[in-house]
Design a protein around this motif. Sequence first.
Motif, PDB file in Angstrom:
ATOM      1  N   SER A  58     101.302 -10.311  -2.847  1.00  0.00           N
ATOM      2  CA  SER A  58     100.834  -8.899  -2.600  1.00  0.00           C
ATOM      3  C   SER A  58     100.581  -8.787  -1.243  1.00  0.00           C
ATOM      4  O   SER A  58      99.633  -9.814  -0.598  1.00  0.00           O
ATOM      5  CB  SER A  58     100.068  -8.364  -3.740  1.00  0.00           C
ATOM      6  OG  SER A  58      99.649  -6.992  -3.412  1.00  0.00           O
ATOM      7  N   SER A  59     100.812  -7.496  -0.639  1.00  0.00           N
ATOM      8  CA  SER A  59      99.959  -7.364   0.670  1.00  0.00           C
ATOM      9  C   SER A  59      98.653  -7.283   0.395  1.00  0.00           C
ATOM     10  O   SER A  59      97.967  -7.200   1.732  1.00  0.00           O
ATOM     11  CB  SER A  59     100.677  -6.094   1.282  1.00  0.00           C
ATOM     12  OG  SER A  59     100.638  -4.870   0.338  1.00  0.00           O
ATOM     13  N   SER A  60      98.164  -6.717  -0.630  1.00  0.00           N
ATOM     14  CA  SER A  60      96.626  -6.472  -0.756  1.00  0.00           C
ATOM     15  C   SER A  60      96.395  -6.846  -2.228  1.00  0.00           C
ATOM     16  O   SER A  60      96.777  -6.401  -3.313  1.00  0.00           O
ATOM     17  CB  SER A  60      96.156  -5.119  -0.529  1.00  0.00           C
ATOM     18  OG  SER A  60      97.045  -4.183  -1.245  1.00  0.00           O
ATOM     19  N   GLU A 232     104.172  -3.185  -1.839  1.00  0.00           N
ATOM     20  CA  GLU A 232     104.432  -3.783  -0.701  1.00  0.00           C
ATOM     21  C   GLU A 232     104.212  -5.188  -0.630  1.00  0.00           C
ATOM     22  O   GLU A 232     102.918  -5.789  -0.713  1.00  0.00           O
ATOM     23  CB  GLU A 232     103.258  -3.098   0.190  1.00  0.00           C
ATOM     24  CG  GLU A 232     103.622  -1.571   0.525  1.00  0.00           C
ATOM     25  CD  GLU A 232     102.356  -0.977   1.578  1.00  0.00           C
ATOM     26  OE1 GLU A 232     101.556  -1.900   2.070  1.00  0.00           O
ATOM     27  OE2 GLU A 232     102.551   0.291   1.817  1.00  0.00           O
ATOM     28  N   GLN A 234     104.833  -9.472   0.469  1.00  0.00           N
ATOM     29  CA  GLN A 234     105.229 -10.329   1.445  1.00  0.00           C
ATOM     30  C   GLN A 234     105.489 -11.467   1.083  1.00  0.00           C
ATOM     31  O   GLN A 234     105.354 -12.106  -0.422  1.00  0.00           O
ATOM     32  CB  GLN A 234     103.916 -10.334   2.140  1.00  0.00           C
ATOM     33  CG  GLN A 234     103.475  -9.092   2.839  1.00  0.00           C
ATOM     34  CD  GLN A 234     102.167  -9.247   3.731  1.00  0.00           C
ATOM     35  OE1 GLN A 234     101.228  -9.909   3.490  1.00  0.00           O
ATOM     36  NE2 GLN A 234     102.316  -8.855   5.022  1.00  0.00           N
ATOM     37  N   GLU A 236     104.807 -15.371   2.025  1.00  0.00           N
ATOM     38  CA  GLU A 236     103.907 -16.549   2.479  1.00  0.00           C
ATOM     39  C   GLU A 236     104.472 -17.935   2.495  1.00  0.00           C
ATOM     40  O   GLU A 236     104.874 -18.484   1.572  1.00  0.00           O
ATOM     41  CB  GLU A 236     102.446 -16.262   1.685  1.00  0.00           C
ATOM     42  CG  GLU A 236     101.581 -17.086   2.479  1.00  0.00           C
ATOM     43  CD  GLU A 236      99.801 -17.176   1.930  1.00  0.00           C
ATOM     44  OE1 GLU A 236      99.667 -18.284   1.285  1.00  0.00           O
ATOM     45  OE2 GLU A 236      99.749 -15.952   1.534  1.00  0.00           O
ATOM     46  N   GLN A 270     103.131 -11.286  10.329  1.00  0.00           N
ATOM     47  CA  GLN A 270     101.755 -12.062  10.865  1.00  0.00           C
ATOM     48  C   GLN A 270     101.870 -13.511  10.994  1.00  0.00           C
ATOM     49  O   GLN A 270     102.594 -14.243  10.280  1.00  0.00           O
ATOM     50  CB  GLN A 270     100.654 -11.906   9.559  1.00  0.00           C
ATOM     51  CG  GLN A 270      99.282 -12.300  10.304  1.00  0.00           C
ATOM     52  CD  GLN A 270      98.208 -12.107   9.260  1.00  0.00           C
ATOM     53  OE1 GLN A 270      98.487 -11.610   7.884  1.00  0.00           O
ATOM     54  NE2 GLN A 270      97.079 -12.080   9.387  1.00  0.00           N
ATOM     55  N   LYS A 285     103.400 -14.766   7.468  1.00  0.00           N
ATOM     56  CA  LYS A 285     103.903 -13.628   6.315  1.00  0.00           C
ATOM     57  C   LYS A 285     104.779 -12.841   6.767  1.00  0.00           C
ATOM     58  O   LYS A 285     104.982 -12.401   8.025  1.00  0.00           O
ATOM     59  CB  LYS A 285     102.678 -12.850   5.795  1.00  0.00           C
ATOM     60  CG  LYS A 285     101.583 -13.636   5.012  1.00  0.00           C
ATOM     61  CD  LYS A 285     100.369 -12.778   4.611  1.00  0.00           C
ATOM     62  CE  LYS A 285      99.465 -13.434   3.940  1.00  0.00           C
ATOM     63  NZ  LYS A 285      98.501 -12.632   3.288  1.00  0.00           N
ATOM     64  N   ASP A 287     107.260  -9.174   5.763  1.00  0.00           N
ATOM     65  CA  ASP A 287     107.176  -8.042   5.122  1.00  0.00           C
ATOM     66  C   ASP A 287     108.619  -7.765   4.491  1.00  0.00           C
ATOM     67  O   ASP A 287     109.565  -7.946   4.943  1.00  0.00           O
ATOM     68  CB  ASP A 287     107.119  -6.945   5.800  1.00  0.00           C
ATOM     69  CG  ASP A 287     105.463  -6.665   6.148  1.00  0.00           C
ATOM     70  OD1 ASP A 287     104.637  -7.287   5.630  1.00  0.00           O
ATOM     71  OD2 ASP A 287     105.167  -6.142   7.284  1.00  0.00           O
TER      72      ASP A 287
END
Length: 382
Positions: A58-60, A232, A234, A236, A270, A285, A287
């Motif tokens: 998860s992005s956050s 959102e 990602q 990794e 990133q 990472k 998106d």
Amino acid sequence: MSHSITPLVASILLTISLPSQAQIMNQNANSFESVYNIQTVSGMSLDKRALLGGVIVSSSQVNLSAQVSGDVLSVNGREGDMFKKDSILVTLEQESIQAQRDSAYAEIASANESLRNAGVQYSQSIISPNSGGMLGSVPGMFSMFTDPMLKMSGQGNPEFDKFANRTSRYTAYQQAKNKLTQAESNLKQIESRLEDANVSAPFDGVIVEKSINKGDVVQTGQVLFKFANIKELQVEVNIPSRLVRSLKLNADYRIKLDIANIVVEAKLAQIFPIADNAKHSVKVKFDLPKNVPVLPGAYAEVEIFETDSGVLTPVVPEVAIMWRSSLPSVFVINPLTNKTELRFVRLGEQVGENKKSVLSGLKIGEKIVANPNILMISGMSI
């Protein structure tokens, strides 16, 4: 005799009057109005392509912890349930906090009364400095006689006594004012704790992990949920250090999603600035596009090509490939005559979303027709 000559004459006349098939095709090809896209064959290094495994994250993601201690009254949801921002997830016991709030209101009321009294006393010390003697609020009748006598005897200073009395009243007023401020601050803290008794979603997301149930007793700081944003997502990946120089931020990379068995284009979002000493890799990472049917924790593969890694392989757009006689071919432009030549090629692997590598039959730098049509033939002028 006349019957045998007639078919022969008819045949000769038909041959003279009708054009050949080649003439018809050339005429149709020359008369076909079309704008052709001519491209130069580019090359790409494919001999050191790397497929690296990663995980969807998860992005956050946050840990929702208890800000107050108490019994768990209700738990709204379980793993996988989605919630909107500010939705209540957990409700903790609030009776003791509400009792503290009632006590804080009483303290504020008492502090207001004390402040009002201290203000009146301070005002009296300014307006009626001689009040408060034997006759209560009536100014001392004998002060006009006693004050000069006290000064002459050296036993007192009435003016200084008035100043001291005024200062004492002012100090009492300020102390009452400070007590009111403390009581109001205490109320704000209690109301904040009362709000913390309801744990809410910080953003639109899903419960990833639940650590409590109804009836549990929790302590301050105890983790209640792991909450993640799944809108959102990602990918990794830990990439070998030697491949980092081949990466470009905001560039698109092909990623295969194992759970959905699809290939998507994802932007490099990133590149972490520090490499792992043990693995000699760098975390990056990507998106993912929105509304991709995957979940956090799933496996994914990222395709990365090392910059200037070796021999370049010709790459052509898929739309430039024609399938005639069940064999792939492309129309090449002869540099001497500027005419088309149909050339059979041997195709390699998929490159990106809409390109193919060519193993043989084509060279880098040659010009091809990128948008041929079914009427195109060899020998056409471009």
